[in-house]
Design an enzyme around this catalytic site. Structure first.
Site, mmCIF file in Angstrom:
data_model
loop_
_atom_site.group_PDB
_atom_site.id
_atom_site.type_symbol
_atom_site.label_atom_id
_atom_site.label_comp_id
_atom_site.label_asym_id
_atom_site.label_seq_id
_atom_site.Cartn_x
_atom_site.Cartn_y
_atom_site.Cartn_z
ATOM 1 N N GLY A 27 34.520 3.426 -30.121
ATOM 2 C CA GLY A 27 35.765 3.121 -31.065
ATOM 3 C C GLY A 27 35.592 1.892 -31.052
ATOM 4 C CE LYS A 48 34.039 14.052 -23.730
ATOM 5 N NZ LYS A 48 35.311 13.702 -22.945
ATOM 6 C CB THR A 56 38.929 3.874 -33.853
ATOM 7 O OG1 THR A 56 39.001 3.118 -32.380
ATOM 8 C CG2 THR A 56 38.781 2.699 -34.771
ATOM 9 C CB ALA A 59 44.141 4.215 -35.755
ATOM 10 N N GLY A 62 47.592 1.106 -38.854
ATOM 11 C CA GLY A 62 47.190 -0.190 -39.057
ATOM 12 C C GLY A 62 46.905 -0.940 -37.799
ATOM 13 C CD GLU A 126 52.654 1.297 -37.577
ATOM 14 O OE1 GLU A 126 52.584 1.791 -36.474
ATOM 15 O OE2 GLU A 126 51.641 0.910 -38.209
ATOM 16 C CG HIS A 242 53.367 8.921 -32.970
ATOM 17 N ND1 HIS A 242 54.103 9.348 -34.102
ATOM 18 C CD2 HIS A 242 52.701 8.039 -33.677
ATOM 19 C CE1 HIS A 242 53.986 8.590 -35.119
ATOM 20 N NE2 HIS A 242 53.178 7.515 -34.902
ATOM 21 N NE ARG A 288 54.732 4.616 -32.265
ATOM 22 C CZ ARG A 288 53.508 4.318 -32.344
ATOM 23 N NH1 ARG A 288 52.727 4.539 -31.552
ATOM 24 N NH2 ARG A 288 53.065 3.834 -33.544
ATOM 25 C CG HIS A 349 50.253 8.187 -30.395
ATOM 26 N ND1 HIS A 349 49.450 8.688 -31.456
ATOM 27 C CD2 HIS A 349 50.441 7.020 -30.880
ATOM 28 C CE1 HIS A 349 48.958 7.818 -32.144
ATOM 29 N NE2 HIS A 349 49.564 6.771 -31.795
ATOM 30 C CD GLU A 373 44.366 5.237 -25.769
ATOM 31 O OE1 GLU A 373 43.794 5.642 -26.767
ATOM 32 O OE2 GLU A 373 45.210 6.178 -25.468
ATOM 33 N NE ARG A 384 49.681 2.103 -28.424
ATOM 34 C CZ ARG A 384 49.688 2.214 -29.790
ATOM 35 N NH1 ARG A 384 49.278 1.375 -30.590
ATOM 36 N NH2 ARG A 384 50.049 3.441 -30.287
ATOM 37 C CG LEU A 390 43.206 0.159 -34.648
ATOM 38 C CD1 LEU A 390 43.447 -0.055 -35.903
ATOM 39 C CD2 LEU A 390 42.114 0.825 -33.963
HETATM 40 C C1 SIN Z 1 50.807 5.466 -36.619
HETATM 41 O O1 SIN Z 1 50.020 5.232 -37.624
HETATM 42 O O2 SIN Z 1 52.072 5.756 -36.399
HETATM 43 C C2 SIN Z 1 50.209 5.251 -35.186
HETATM 44 C C3 SIN Z 1 50.050 3.661 -34.997
HETATM 45 C C4 SIN Z 1 49.732 3.460 -33.573
HETATM 46 O O3 SIN Z 1 50.042 4.328 -32.862
HETATM 47 O O4 SIN Z 1 49.834 2.206 -33.319
#
Ligand code: SIN
Length: 541
Positions: A27, A48, A56, A59, A62, A126, A242, A288, A349, A373, A384, A390
């Site tokens: 990833g 794997k 990745t 995702a 962003g 977000e 999530h 979250r 998630h 991760e 997180r 990312l």
């Molecule tokens: C999302 O697009 O909701 C996931 C983004 C993340 O988990 O950082």
């Protein structure tokens, strides 16, 4: 007792390959590290499945990075620490936010084209971010980044990609990691990949849970194999759900990015009423864990199976332009998101815990680095911050290589790798796929969003009953994978049972409040006698 290796082997009889860097996982963390390492020597990357099959690629939202004029690294740091619920490693967070923008620019130079409005980057918002700072490529950001990284590694000299191989165990020699034992399913044999620097970027463990947003490869292999090899693992009780996934009739959870709520999407109950403002001042953009538990509470009260996400007020043109992948995917299920409400439920998630590392990705095992991760360097704390992962893969991948560069001296004698031979048991009645399904159900129901002593104890009883599987001596990827899942699940459930409070991604209904006594970390490792040890690190950072 947990065997040191999942298979019996004799190193001198195995087909062996050697490189300067062995990277496990493909990833963003694995490939970015590999590209940096290729300037220092020969690099082998093992994946794997195929190179594109990793978290990745899934995702959507962003990559968070300070770019806007109204933003600063201090604000990004504050938001990350606040989301992390009091147990982030402040130094690691500072490194993340300060080194992040330069690494993101490197991605841009490689060819990632983030969305722009006129001359400026279009920055999304977000949950729990106080500023718009999420760079994106429509709603397929991870896929766009992965594609550029894959193109770069394929055209890079000194970089050898090995797909569809299953890493069974890390090889250690007198306390130093010297490579990995690998199962080659096509040739049905075990091979050895030796290296003075092993970088594990194996991702998280979302597949421990029945409903999750992860790639099928994310089964906690890295944590389990590092633990067997003597690595310390930390913060495993913290797991992020999530809030919004669309649950398809086939049972695959399709993520509806938090960027949708960042752009104004609203959660509604069965009566189409908004409810999040009763649960958090940031309403739909609260952390979250708060949004997830609010949704569970509303579903329980109204005896319904889902919540609804409403985008209808955003306008058809904007929705199709900003969220093309979500629009098209749901169209296949006869849902027109410009006109219809989207039924959503929470799903597993992101794994906050993992192999304990310092800010250079170094573990307690010499020669073994962990990034992405699979690592627990403390940037995520108990929860997180959205779109930091990312970024974490880039920043700490780069630091691993800078640190490894300064490493010198390595001599390895294959005959000194100690193996612990164990007796194979009777495998009659061992059912791999049925046990895996059961484990995932147990984990979702008992070690999931809402936990208690009773639920965790029941999960541990189920896991302990699977002990005979560890005597199952067959060369089969599914069998190795299930063993790793059981080890990772056991560590998670035990940590969750021990932590008698609620914090971030760990909620105990029998201890619903956060408690300062628990401001610290549970660290699990195996003693020399292979006995489980648990250490408490109080004020680590
Ligand atoms: C999302 O697009 O909701 C996931 C983004 C993340 O988990 O950082």
């Amino acid at each position: 007792m947990l065997p040191r290796y999942l298979v019996n082997f004799n190193l001198s009889e195995l087909e062996t390959q050697t490189s300067d860097f062995l990277i496990i996982g493909g990833g963003v963390a694995g490939l970015f590290t590999a590209l940096k390492a290729a300037s220092l020597g020969e690099v082998t990357v093992i994946t794997k499945l195929s190179l594109e099959e990793c978290n990745t690629s899934y995702a959507q939202g962003g990559i968070a990075s300070v770019m806007g004029e109204d933003d600063s690294t201090i604000l990004h740091m504050e938001d990350t620490l606040e989301a992390g619920a009091g147990i982030c490693n402040q130094r690691a967070v500072q490194i993340l936010v300060e080194e992040g923008p330069a690494r993101v620019r490197e991605l841009m130079e490689m060819g990632v084209e983030f969305d722009r409005t006129n001359q400026h980057y279009a920055l999304g918002r977000e949950g729990a971010h106080s500023r718009d700072r999420v760079l994106h490529v429509g709603d397929c950001t991870g896929r766009a980044i992965q594609k550029v990284l894959m193109d770069s590694v394929k055209s890079c000299d000194h970089l050898n990609i090995k797909e569809n191989l299953y890493v069974i165990d890390l090889l250690t020699d007198r306390g130093r990691c010297v490579g990995a034992l690998v199962f080659n399913p096509e040739k049905e044999r075990i091979e050895a990949y030796l290296s003075k620097t092993v970088v594990m970027a194996t991702g998280g463990m979302g597949n421990l849970f029945e409903r999750n947003t992860n790639s099928d490869v994310a089964t906690g292999d890295g944590t389990a194999m590092a633990y067997r090899a003597g690595a310390e693992v930390m913060d495993l009780e913290f797991f992020q759900f999530h809030p919004t996934v669309f649950y398809t009739p086939e049972g695959k959870a399709f993520l509806i990015s938090e960027a949708v709520r960042g752009a104004g999407g609203i959660l509604r109950n069965e009566e189409e009423e908004q409810f999040m403002i009763q649960y958090h001042p940031l309403a739909d953009l609260g952390p979250r864990d708060v949004v997830t538990r609010a949704m569970v509470s509303v579903m329980r009260k109204t005896k319904t199976k889902s919540i609804y996400l409403d985008l209808r007020h955003m306008g058809e043109d904007y929705i199709k332009r900003r969220f093309p992948n979500i629009y098209c995917t749901l169209k296949d299920y006869n849902i027109d998101i410009t006109k219809d409400l989207i039924p959503v439920v929470p799903a597993a998630h992101y794994t906050m815990g993992g192999v304990k590392t310092d800010v250079n990705g170094e573990t307690n095992i010499k020669g073994l680095f962990v990034t992405g991760e699979a690592a627990c360097n403390g940037v995520n704390g108990a929860n997180r911050l959205a779109s930091n992962s990312l970024l974490e893969g880039l920043v700490f991948g780069d630091r691993v290589v800078r640190k490894a560069k300064s490493e010198t001296g390595f001599s390895f004698n294959s005959s000194s790798v100690k193996i612990q031979a164990w007796e194979a048991g009777d495998s009659a009645g061992i059912e791999i796929s049925g046990t895996r399904d059961m484990l995932r159900k147990v984990m979702f129901g008992r070690v999931g969003i809402i936990r208690s002593y009773e639920s965790l104890d029941a999960a541990l009883q189920f896991i302990n009953q699977q002990e005979p599987l560890f005597r199952h001596n067959v060369l089969q990827k599914e069998s190795f994978e299930l063993k790793n899942m059981l080890i990772a699940a056991e560590l998670m459930a035990k940590a969750a049972l021990m932590r008698k409070e609620s914090r971030g991604g760990h909620f105990r209904q029998d201890f619903p409040a956060q408690n300062n006594k628990w401001r610290g970390h549970l660290v699990f490792s195996l003693s020399k006698e292979r006995k489980e040890e648990v250490n408490w690190i109080g004020t680590m950072w």
